[in-house]
Design a protein around this motif. Structure first.
Motif, PDB file in Angstrom:
ATOM      1  N   LEU A   1      42.882  67.019  44.888  1.00 20.73           N
ATOM      2  CA  LEU A   1      42.686  65.606  45.551  1.00 20.73           C
ATOM      3  C   LEU A   1      41.682  64.753  45.216  1.00 20.73           C
ATOM      4  CD1 LEU A   1      44.674  65.930  49.030  1.00 20.73           C
ATOM      5  CD2 LEU A   1      45.771  65.480  46.630  1.00 20.73           C
ATOM      6  N   GLY A   2      40.288  65.513  45.294  1.00 19.33           N
ATOM      7  CA  GLY A   2      39.115  64.860  45.126  1.00 19.33           C
ATOM      8  C   GLY A   2      38.857  64.601  43.675  1.00 19.33           C
ATOM      9  N   HIS A   3      39.335  65.444  42.568  1.00 19.20           N
ATOM     10  CA  HIS A   3      38.908  65.046  41.304  1.00 19.20           C
ATOM     11  C   HIS A   3      40.312  65.082  40.536  1.00 19.20           C
ATOM     12  CE1 HIS A   3      37.330  65.835  37.414  1.00 19.20           C
ATOM     13  NE2 HIS A   3      38.255  66.468  36.991  1.00 19.20           N
ATOM     14  N   THR A   4      41.122  65.708  40.494  1.00 19.05           N
ATOM     15  CA  THR A   4      42.261  65.475  39.461  1.00 19.05           C
ATOM     16  C   THR A   4      43.103  64.362  39.903  1.00 19.05           C
ATOM     17  OG1 THR A   4      42.721  67.846  39.473  1.00 19.05           O
ATOM     18  CG2 THR A   4      44.378  66.410  38.686  1.00 19.05           C
ATOM     19  N   ALA A   5      43.575  64.132  41.181  1.00 18.45           N
ATOM     20  CA  ALA A   5      44.181  62.757  41.677  1.00 18.45           C
ATOM     21  C   ALA A   5      43.385  61.648  41.484  1.00 18.45           C
ATOM     22  CB  ALA A   5      44.744  62.903  42.917  1.00 18.45           C
ATOM     23  N   ARG A   6      42.072  61.783  41.507  1.00 20.16           N
ATOM     24  CA  ARG A   6      41.247  60.431  41.328  1.00 20.16           C
ATOM     25  C   ARG A   6      41.094  60.142  39.714  1.00 20.16           C
ATOM     26  NH1 ARG A   6      35.997  60.213  40.017  1.00 20.16           N
ATOM     27  NH2 ARG A   6      35.735  62.300  40.315  1.00 20.16           N
ATOM     28  N   VAL A   7      41.189  61.212  38.875  1.00 27.51           N
ATOM     29  CA  VAL A   7      41.260  61.017  37.525  1.00 27.51           C
ATOM     30  C   VAL A   7      42.604  60.331  37.156  1.00 27.51           C
ATOM     31  CG1 VAL A   7      41.178  62.052  35.271  1.00 27.51           C
ATOM     32  CG2 VAL A   7      39.608  62.687  36.900  1.00 27.51           C
ATOM     33  N   LEU A   8      43.673  60.608  37.868  1.00 28.58           N
ATOM     34  CA  LEU A   8      44.913  60.408  37.586  1.00 28.58           C
ATOM     35  C   LEU A   8      45.305  59.160  38.264  1.00 28.58           C
ATOM     36  CD1 LEU A   8      47.035  63.427  37.462  1.00 28.58           C
ATOM     37  CD2 LEU A   8      46.005  62.187  35.517  1.00 28.58           C
ATOM     38  N   ARG A   9      44.444  58.478  38.776  1.00 29.47           N
ATOM     39  CA  ARG A   9      44.670  57.254  39.788  1.00 29.47           C
ATOM     40  C   ARG A   9      45.528  56.079  39.063  1.00 29.47           C
ATOM     41  NH1 ARG A   9      39.306  57.096  39.004  1.00 29.47           N
ATOM     42  NH2 ARG A   9      38.236  55.231  38.333  1.00 29.47           N
ATOM     43  N   ARG A  10      45.133  55.725  37.770  1.00 25.36           N
ATOM     44  CA  ARG A  10      45.898  54.856  37.098  1.00 25.36           C
ATOM     45  C   ARG A  10      47.125  55.179  36.807  1.00 25.36           C
ATOM     46  NH1 ARG A  10      43.843  50.650  34.361  1.00 25.36           N
ATOM     47  NH2 ARG A  10      44.742  51.373  32.418  1.00 25.36           N
ATOM     48  N   THR A  11      47.444  56.474  36.456  1.00 24.84           N
ATOM     49  CA  THR A  11      48.633  56.962  36.087  1.00 24.84           C
ATOM     50  C   THR A  11      49.852  56.983  37.539  1.00 24.84           C
ATOM     51  OG1 THR A  11      47.950  58.398  34.641  1.00 24.84           O
ATOM     52  CG2 THR A  11      50.119  58.982  35.040  1.00 24.84           C
ATOM     53  N   LEU A  12      49.037  57.426  38.705  1.00 24.26           N
ATOM     54  CA  LEU A  12      49.645  57.385  39.955  1.00 24.26           C
ATOM     55  C   LEU A  12      50.277  56.080  40.346  1.00 24.26           C
ATOM     56  CD1 LEU A  12      47.673  60.241  41.901  1.00 24.26           C
ATOM     57  CD2 LEU A  12      49.973  60.422  40.555  1.00 24.26           C
ATOM     58  N   ALA A  13      49.165  55.069  39.764  1.00 27.34           N
ATOM     59  CA  ALA A  13      49.585  53.641  40.447  1.00 27.34           C
ATOM     60  C   ALA A  13      50.678  53.185  39.649  1.00 27.34           C
ATOM     61  CB  ALA A  13      48.286  52.848  40.225  1.00 27.34           C
ATOM     62  N   ALA A  14      50.543  53.568  38.174  1.00 29.45           N
ATOM     63  CA  ALA A  14      51.747  52.830  37.304  1.00 29.45           C
ATOM     64  C   ALA A  14      53.071  53.651  38.017  1.00 29.45           C
ATOM     65  CB  ALA A  14      51.630  53.344  35.916  1.00 29.45           C
ATOM     66  N   ASP A  15      53.078  54.875  38.053  1.00 32.20           N
ATOM     67  CA  ASP A  15      54.261  55.510  38.592  1.00 32.20           C
ATOM     68  C   ASP A  15      54.586  55.104  39.842  1.00 32.20           C
ATOM     69  OD1 ASP A  15      56.149  58.031  38.123  1.00 32.20           O
ATOM     70  OD2 ASP A  15      55.333  58.324  40.297  1.00 32.20           O
ATOM     71  N   ALA A  16      53.854  54.814  40.648  1.00 31.50           N
ATOM     72  CA  ALA A  16      54.285  54.251  42.320  1.00 31.50           C
ATOM     73  C   ALA A  16      54.974  52.828  41.904  1.00 31.50           C
ATOM     74  CB  ALA A  16      52.873  53.914  42.990  1.00 31.50           C
ATOM     75  N   GLY A  17      54.548  52.055  40.910  1.00 33.63           N
ATOM     76  CA  GLY A  17      55.192  50.722  40.536  1.00 33.63           C
ATOM     77  C   GLY A  17      56.413  50.986  40.173  1.00 33.63           C
ATOM     78  N   THR A  18      56.521  51.837  39.340  1.00 33.47           N
ATOM     79  CA  THR A  18      57.972  52.496  38.846  1.00 33.47           C
ATOM     80  C   THR A  18      58.949  53.046  39.594  1.00 33.47           C
ATOM     81  OG1 THR A  18      56.942  52.880  36.649  1.00 33.47           O
ATOM     82  CG2 THR A  18      59.245  53.605  36.907  1.00 33.47           C
ATOM     83  N   ARG A  19      58.510  53.672  40.885  1.00 33.30           N
ATOM     84  CA  ARG A  19      58.948  54.134  41.724  1.00 33.30           C
ATOM     85  C   ARG A  19      59.823  53.216  42.944  1.00 33.30           C
ATOM     86  NH1 ARG A  19      60.619  58.326  39.097  1.00 33.30           N
ATOM     87  NH2 ARG A  19      58.778  59.125  37.933  1.00 33.30           N
ATOM     88  N   LEU A  20      58.838  51.975  42.986  1.00 35.44           N
ATOM     89  CA  LEU A  20      59.221  51.110  43.757  1.00 35.44           C
ATOM     90  C   LEU A  20      60.422  50.082  43.394  1.00 35.44           C
ATOM     91  CD1 LEU A  20      58.726  49.566  46.473  1.00 35.44           C
ATOM     92  CD2 LEU A  20      57.149  48.155  45.309  1.00 35.44           C
ATOM     93  N   VAL A  21      60.319  50.161  42.077  1.00 33.16           N
ATOM     94  CA  VAL A  21      61.191  49.491  41.478  1.00 33.16           C
ATOM     95  C   VAL A  21      62.713  50.112  41.412  1.00 33.16           C
ATOM     96  CG1 VAL A  21      62.277  48.220  39.229  1.00 33.16           C
ATOM     97  CG2 VAL A  21      59.758  47.816  40.190  1.00 33.16           C
TER      98      VAL A  21
END
Length: 269
Positions: free
Chosen positions: A177-197
């Motif tokens: 969470l402190g490193h990997t998720a932070r590096v992937l935050r843009r990917t996770l944000a894009a995925d969150a938008g896709t999941r919301l739709v």
């Protein structure tokens, strides 16, 4: 030109999202008490937009029908990532191949099953309402979301930084969470938008089919389904909720695209 396009996309997305969100937030307080039912497809007789095919006031139903859709979609998206992100990160960062298989193989089976089939199966054991609908949609979305997180995290897990953190005895939470998720935050944000739709689509589809909601619920998707037989007599009862759902989905994508493009420019600088 690129900056203008991003700003235009942001403004349009904000405008599209604001209307359905305001209706979902303030609608129940603005709707007022239910009046007597009566069939009046044209405006008048106390019904500003007329009544729907079942005799309900169209304007009041539109004001009441957004909260369940929005809450269910947002709840499903949050629940999806709350489960999928830890599972995907755990599968990517583990050094035990057996654990990776135990986490991912069941998801592969669920991905192979059509989403609407899973919706119908899960609806048999979940209670109707936004909470149950959120859980139902999240169960459908988690396998694909976890797979997406895993695929993105595998590359990060192979970097020297992760190996160095392991050598220094950093905890899994710190690495994941402190490193990997932070590096992937843009990917996770894009995925969150896709999941919301996707959640909006599944929530609306489930409600349209009468799954996870009461047949007489004040819900935009239920309005579309309930008023199909009278579309030629009262088109507003179908068109208005359908347009609001589409505006919410389209606006969310536009806002996310604009945010990601701004973030990409910030990284380049």
């Amino acid at each position: 030109m690129g900056g203008r396009r991003v700003r235009a996309r942001f403004v349009l997305g904000a405008a599209l999202v604001t209307v359905p969100l305001l209706i979902a937030l303030l609608g129940p307080w603005l709707a007022g008490p239910a009046g007597p039912r009566g069939v009046s497809f044209t405006p008048g007789q106390g019904h500003g937009l007329g009544t729907d095919f079942t005799g309900r006031d169209v304007g009041r139903q539109v004001l009441l029908g957004g909260r369940s859709v929005v809450l269910a979609a947002l709840g499903a998206t949050a629940l999806t990532h709350a489960v999928a992100v830890p599972v995907g990160l755990a599968a990517a960062l583990t050094r035990w191949g057996l654990l990776e298989d135990l986490l991912l193989r069941p998801l592969d089976v669920l991905i192979a099953v059509p989403s609407l089939v899973l919706v119908l199966i899960c609806a048999a054991v979940l209670s109707p309402g936004p909470a149950g609908l959120s859980v139902l949609v999240a169960l459908v979305a988690v396998p694909d979301a976890a797979r997406t997180v895993h695929a993105a995290a595998v590359e990060v897990a192979a970097r020297p930084a992760v190996e160095a953190m392991r050598m220094y005895g950093e905890s899994w939470v710190r690495i994941a969470l402190g490193h990997t998720a932070r590096v992937l935050r843009r990917t996770l944000a894009a995925d969150a938008g896709t999941r919301l739709v996707g959640a909006l689509y599944l929530v609306s589809t489930a409600a349209f089919l009468g799954v996870g909601v009461q047949p007489d619920a004040s819900d935009w998707a239920v309005m579309v389904d309930r008023n199909r037989p009278g579309l030629d007599l009262q088109p507003l009862a179908v068109v208005l909720p359908a347009v609001l759902i589409a505006a919410l989905a389209t606006g969310t994508n536009l806002l996310l695209d604009a945010a990601l493009q701004r973030g990409r420019k910030g990284v380049r600088r």
